[in-house]
Design a protein around this motif. Structure first.
Motif, PDB file in Angstrom:
ATOM      1  N   GLU A   1      -5.861   9.020  25.723  1.00  0.00           N
ATOM      2  CA  GLU A   1      -6.315  10.381  25.928  1.00  0.00           C
ATOM      3  C   GLU A   1      -5.299  11.366  25.342  1.00  0.00           C
ATOM      4  OE1 GLU A   1      -8.184  12.571  29.796  1.00  0.00           O
ATOM      5  OE2 GLU A   1      -6.751  10.955  30.121  1.00  0.00           O
ATOM      6  N   VAL A   2      -4.047  10.934  25.301  1.00  0.00           N
ATOM      7  CA  VAL A   2      -2.974  11.761  24.752  1.00  0.00           C
ATOM      8  C   VAL A   2      -2.806  11.388  23.278  1.00  0.00           C
ATOM      9  CG1 VAL A   2      -0.595  12.508  25.053  1.00  0.00           C
ATOM     10  CG2 VAL A   2      -1.898  11.666  27.014  1.00  0.00           C
ATOM     11  N   PHE A   3      -3.707  11.881  22.458  1.00  0.00           N
ATOM     12  CA  PHE A   3      -3.673  11.584  21.034  1.00  0.00           C
ATOM     13  C   PHE A   3      -2.382  12.136  20.427  1.00  0.00           C
ATOM     14  CE2 PHE A   3      -4.718  12.333  16.604  1.00  0.00           C
ATOM     15  CZ  PHE A   3      -5.291  11.136  16.259  1.00  0.00           C
ATOM     16  N   PRO A   4      -1.686  11.414  19.573  1.00  0.00           N
ATOM     17  CA  PRO A   4      -1.965  10.097  18.995  1.00  0.00           C
ATOM     18  C   PRO A   4      -1.149   8.986  19.639  1.00  0.00           C
ATOM     19  CG  PRO A   4      -0.316  11.172  17.653  1.00  0.00           C
ATOM     20  CD  PRO A   4      -0.546  12.041  18.878  1.00  0.00           C
ATOM     21  N   ALA A   5      -1.084   8.953  20.938  1.00  0.00           N
ATOM     22  CA  ALA A   5      -0.238   7.973  21.611  1.00  0.00           C
ATOM     23  C   ALA A   5      -0.759   6.538  21.507  1.00  0.00           C
ATOM     24  CB  ALA A   5      -0.069   8.342  23.080  1.00  0.00           C
ATOM     25  N   GLY A   6      -1.988   6.345  21.102  1.00  0.00           N
ATOM     26  CA  GLY A   6      -2.536   4.993  20.993  1.00  0.00           C
ATOM     27  C   GLY A   6      -1.937   4.233  19.826  1.00  0.00           C
ATOM     28  N   LEU A   7      -2.410   3.019  19.648  1.00  0.00           N
ATOM     29  CA  LEU A   7      -1.877   2.192  18.569  1.00  0.00           C
ATOM     30  C   LEU A   7      -2.989   1.342  17.965  1.00  0.00           C
ATOM     31  CD1 LEU A   7       0.941   1.770  17.299  1.00  0.00           C
ATOM     32  CD2 LEU A   7       1.188  -0.225  18.780  1.00  0.00           C
ATOM     33  N   CYS A   8      -2.923   1.206  16.645  1.00  0.00           N
ATOM     34  CA  CYS A   8      -3.901   0.384  15.923  1.00  0.00           C
ATOM     35  C   CYS A   8      -3.675  -1.103  16.237  1.00  0.00           C
ATOM     36  CB  CYS A   8      -3.747   0.582  14.422  1.00  0.00           C
ATOM     37  SG  CYS A   8      -3.969   2.271  13.838  1.00  0.00           S
TER      38      CYS A   8
END
Ligand SMILES: [Zn+2]
Length: 156
Positions: free
Chosen positions: A65-72
């Motif tokens: 939800e806290v873009f771009p904290a995700g990972l591919c």
């Protein structure tokens, strides 16, 4: 001034025409899509890496939800291998994507940050990483990640 050219060589084939080991790795990447958390993009991506000891490490994209904290998915796998399989090398990585209720027919290719990360790892481990982008109908394969980024960033 000169005009120069760089070319890359890649293989394109149907998924069922892949060699057995590649097809199995592609299936592991597809299976890994199940564990993705992708409520924002709708793209569930799975990656599976074949290591030099024969082990396969799979992972998937994790959005936040806290873009771009995700990972591919690709970097989830790279960092999993580096942290859990010290000294091992990645020989090959397959990538697959699920979107709109099905695996994509055509391959989904990696983002630039993931390609740079794969090229960095190739340099670090001193061995190329073959990349296999898989779709349900078509696949694209290169022998080394560096082929995907001919003018890669380098400190040296
Ligand atoms: Zn990426």
């Amino acid at each position: 001034m000169k005009t120069l050219e760089k070319t890359i060589r890649y293989r394109a084939s149907a998924i069922d025409q892949l060699p057995e080991t590649d097809r199995r790795l592609a299936e592991r990447a597809q299976a890994a899509c199940d564990g993705a958390w992708a409520p924002y993009s709708g793209f569930r991506v799975g990656a599976a890496a074949l290591l030099d000891n024969g082990a396969v490490v799979a992972g998937n994209n994790q959005e936040s939800e806290v873009f771009p904290a995700g990972l591919c998915a690709e970097r989830v796998v790279i960092f999993s291998v580096l942290s859990q399989y010290s000294g091992r090398k990645i020989l090959k990585m397959a990538i697959a994507a699920w979107h709109d209720g099905a695996f994509t027919d055509t391959p989904v290719t990696s983002c630039g940050i993931c390609v740079q990360s794969l090229v960095d790892l190739e340099k670090r481990q001193g061995e190329p990483i073959a990349i296999l982008f898989t779709g349900n109908r078509q696949t694209i394969a290169v022998e080394r990640a560096a082929d995907l980024l001919p003018f890669t960033f380098s400190l040296a």
